[in-house]
Scaffold this motif. Structure first.
Motif, PDB file in Angstrom:
ATOM      1  N   MET A  85      25.154  45.022 -25.539  1.00  0.00           N
ATOM      2  CA  MET A  85      24.828  45.484 -24.188  1.00  0.00           C
ATOM      3  C   MET A  85      23.527  46.256 -24.200  1.00  0.00           C
ATOM      4  N   GLU A  86      22.824  46.248 -23.059  1.00  0.00           N
ATOM      5  CA  GLU A  86      21.552  46.956 -22.937  1.00  0.00           C
ATOM      6  C   GLU A  86      21.802  48.344 -22.347  1.00  0.00           C
ATOM      7  N   PHE A  87      21.389  49.378 -23.083  1.00  0.00           N
ATOM      8  CA  PHE A  87      21.496  50.760 -22.615  1.00  0.00           C
ATOM      9  C   PHE A  87      20.084  51.330 -22.438  1.00  0.00           C
ATOM     10  N   LYS A  88      19.840  51.893 -21.281  1.00  0.00           N
ATOM     11  CA  LYS A  88      18.573  52.566 -21.022  1.00  0.00           C
ATOM     12  C   LYS A  88      18.893  53.985 -20.581  1.00  0.00           C
ATOM     13  N   LEU A  89      18.972  54.888 -21.569  1.00  0.00           N
ATOM     14  CA  LEU A  89      19.403  56.259 -21.332  1.00  0.00           C
ATOM     15  C   LEU A  89      18.228  57.210 -21.488  1.00  0.00           C
ATOM     16  N   ASP A  90      18.188  58.238 -20.646  1.00  0.00           N
ATOM     17  CA  ASP A  90      17.131  59.253 -20.701  1.00  0.00           C
ATOM     18  C   ASP A  90      17.496  60.254 -21.801  1.00  0.00           C
ATOM     19  N   MET A  91      16.889  60.106 -22.964  1.00  0.00           N
ATOM     20  CA  MET A  91      17.223  60.972 -24.089  1.00  0.00           C
ATOM     21  C   MET A  91      16.676  62.385 -23.928  1.00  0.00           C
ATOM     22  N   GLU A  92      15.722  62.579 -23.029  1.00  0.00           N
ATOM     23  CA  GLU A  92      15.212  63.929 -22.787  1.00  0.00           C
ATOM     24  C   GLU A  92      16.198  64.754 -21.957  1.00  0.00           C
ATOM     25  N   ASN A  93      17.069  64.084 -21.228  1.00  0.00           N
ATOM     26  CA  ASN A  93      18.080  64.775 -20.426  1.00  0.00           C
ATOM     27  C   ASN A  93      19.293  65.049 -21.305  1.00  0.00           C
ATOM     28  N   CYS A  94      19.183  66.072 -22.147  1.00  0.00           N
ATOM     29  CA  CYS A  94      20.239  66.320 -23.132  1.00  0.00           C
ATOM     30  C   CYS A  94      20.634  67.792 -23.224  1.00  0.00           C
ATOM     31  N   SER A  95      20.105  68.632 -22.359  1.00  0.00           N
ATOM     32  CA  SER A  95      20.341  70.070 -22.477  1.00  0.00           C
ATOM     33  C   SER A  95      21.780  70.481 -22.198  1.00  0.00           C
ATOM     34  N   PHE A  96      22.561  69.623 -21.531  1.00  0.00           N
ATOM     35  CA  PHE A  96      23.946  69.971 -21.232  1.00  0.00           C
ATOM     36  C   PHE A  96      24.952  69.211 -22.094  1.00  0.00           C
ATOM     37  N   LEU A  97      24.472  68.482 -23.096  1.00  0.00           N
ATOM     38  CA  LEU A  97      25.393  67.768 -23.981  1.00  0.00           C
ATOM     39  C   LEU A  97      26.256  68.729 -24.791  1.00  0.00           C
TER      40      LEU A  97
END
Length: 406
Positions: free
Chosen positions: A134-146
């Motif tokens: 599957m193709e995932f296009k995730l914003d890796m910079e949006n990670c401050s709340f992980l």
């Protein structure tokens, strides 16, 4: 949830409603049966991946990228970041395979309760293969709340042209208020309660109190690229992990209208943005008349406007009704009837802007350097006419930045 994402078809993004459930499933499998160290300190699956031998470049680079990410604090946040990274790079099955073939790490899992060490792993591996296709296009910079949640906030980038004062009153990295008449207040892009995640690439995830204000003051007069984490989710509700924090901020700052957009605040006091024909996320569009332009020579200061504007008016050219779109970084002018773009200029190209000092005060103009345009040299003056005096003043203030730009 994996099959639901597959049935949706297309690229999986952060807005997919099934993505958090899928990630929670992966996390559950990796945590089930993971034994604590000496029965005292609880391990997390990030430590497992961190201990895997560097068998291939892709996996080792992903682990290193996760390790050096400054927005992550806990092992939970790093593990979640690595899973998202592996989904985007289609390497998730490789990480699980390495885990199964590394005995010193696999022994951290209980042979009786861990899914990784019994027959239940076979159907789970088939799901991993489905995910790898599957193709995932995730914003890796949006990670401050992980560190807190798989549910991520809406993330936008606020591009600010060089200005004296951005006008955001900050409480740590939360925007508590917008200074009336400031650049941020005029742009109406950010809201009280939003979070500043980065400024020009500098992460504010774990900054000390007041550090965001220090960074802004150091960059005073420079172009800014500010990553904003919205306090509201896509559906308009308050982003769940922020509910308690915003409640505490309201207690500390009772006058702050946290969670309200600038438009909502103006509605609360019975005001509307003056002169705006249409407010968009990308900018504000005005319906004005384009009167013409004139080459004014090698000097483009504000003093030339009172001579350049009459020069255009004396030509008596037929006016055109146009759409003047004032975006965040540039302006465009489009013929309203034919939709043909007449001109486009970035704000740093504008040498001056002002109104015509005649009764009515609805005619305004701005000058740009046209020396780089073929067959042109020096400065060019564009003259337009607004619908009323307030609209004219508002346009001039937005182009010039009024008190914000030099």
């Amino acid at each position: 949830c994996v099959l639901n994402m597959q049935s949706d078809g297309g690229v999986v993004t952060d807005s997919s409603p099934h993505l958090p459930s899928c990630c929670e499933l992966l996390e559950l499998v990796l945590r089930k049966g993971l034994q604590p160290v000496l029965s005292l300190v609880q391990r997390d699956y990030w430590q497992c991946f961190e201990q895997l031998p560097h068998q291939d470049t892709c996996s080792s680079l992903a682990v290193e990228q996760t390790r050096v990410c400054r927005k992550l604090i806990s092992a939970q946040g790093r593990g979640r970041y690595l899973l998202r990274l592996a989904l985007g790079r289609k390497t998730l099955s490789q990480f699980f395979t390495h885990l199964l073939h590394t005995p010193r790490v696999l022994e951290w899992y209980s042979p009786t309760s861990s899914i990784l060490r019994n027959e239940e792993f076979v159907p789970f591996m088939s799901l991993l293969l489905v995910l790898s296709h599957m193709e995932f296009k995730l914003d890796m910079e949006n990670c401050s709340f992980l560190d807190e949640s798989w549910l991520l906030p809406v993330c936008d980038t606020y591009e600010v042209v060089p200005c004296r004062e951005v006008g955001m009153v900050l409480g740590r990295v939360f925007i508590l208020d917008l200074v009336p008449g400031s650049q941020a207040h005029v742009d109406m892009f950010v809201s009280s309660g939003d979070i500043i995640d980065e400024i020009n690439g500098t992460s504010l995830r774990n900054c000390k109190n007041g550090q965001a204000g220090v960074v802004l003051s150091r960059l005073k007069g420079c172009p800014l690229s500010i990553r904003i984490l919205r306090c509201r989710a896509q559906d308009g509700t308050i982003y769940r992990p922020l509910v308690k924090i915003l409640r505490a901020l309201r207690t500390e700052n009772p006058n702050a209208q946290l969670g309200l957009t600038p438009q909502q605040k103006q509605a609360n006091v019975g005001q509307k943005p003056p002169g705006a024909s249409q407010c968009l996320k990308e900018g504000i569009v005005y319906i004005v008349k384009y009167l013409g332009k004139a080459n004014i020579g090698m000097f483009g200061g504000k003093e030339v406007l009172q001579h350049a504007i009459p020069q255009v008016l004396h030509k008596n050219q037929p006016s055109k009704e146009v759409l003047l779109d004032l975006k965040e970084t540039h302006l465009t002018c489009t013929d309203r009837n034919s939709t043909m773009k007449l001109f486009e200029h970035h704000y740093p190209e504008v040498s001056c802007v002002g109104r015509f000092a005649q009764p009515g005060y609805t005619i305004f103009a701005f000058c740009v350097d046209s020396s780089e345009t073929p067959r042109s040299s020096g400065f060019c003056c564009f003259v337009l006419k607004a619908g009323n005096i307030n609209e004219c003043e508002d346009i001039v203030c937005r182009i010039a930045g009024f008190k914000h730009t030099e």
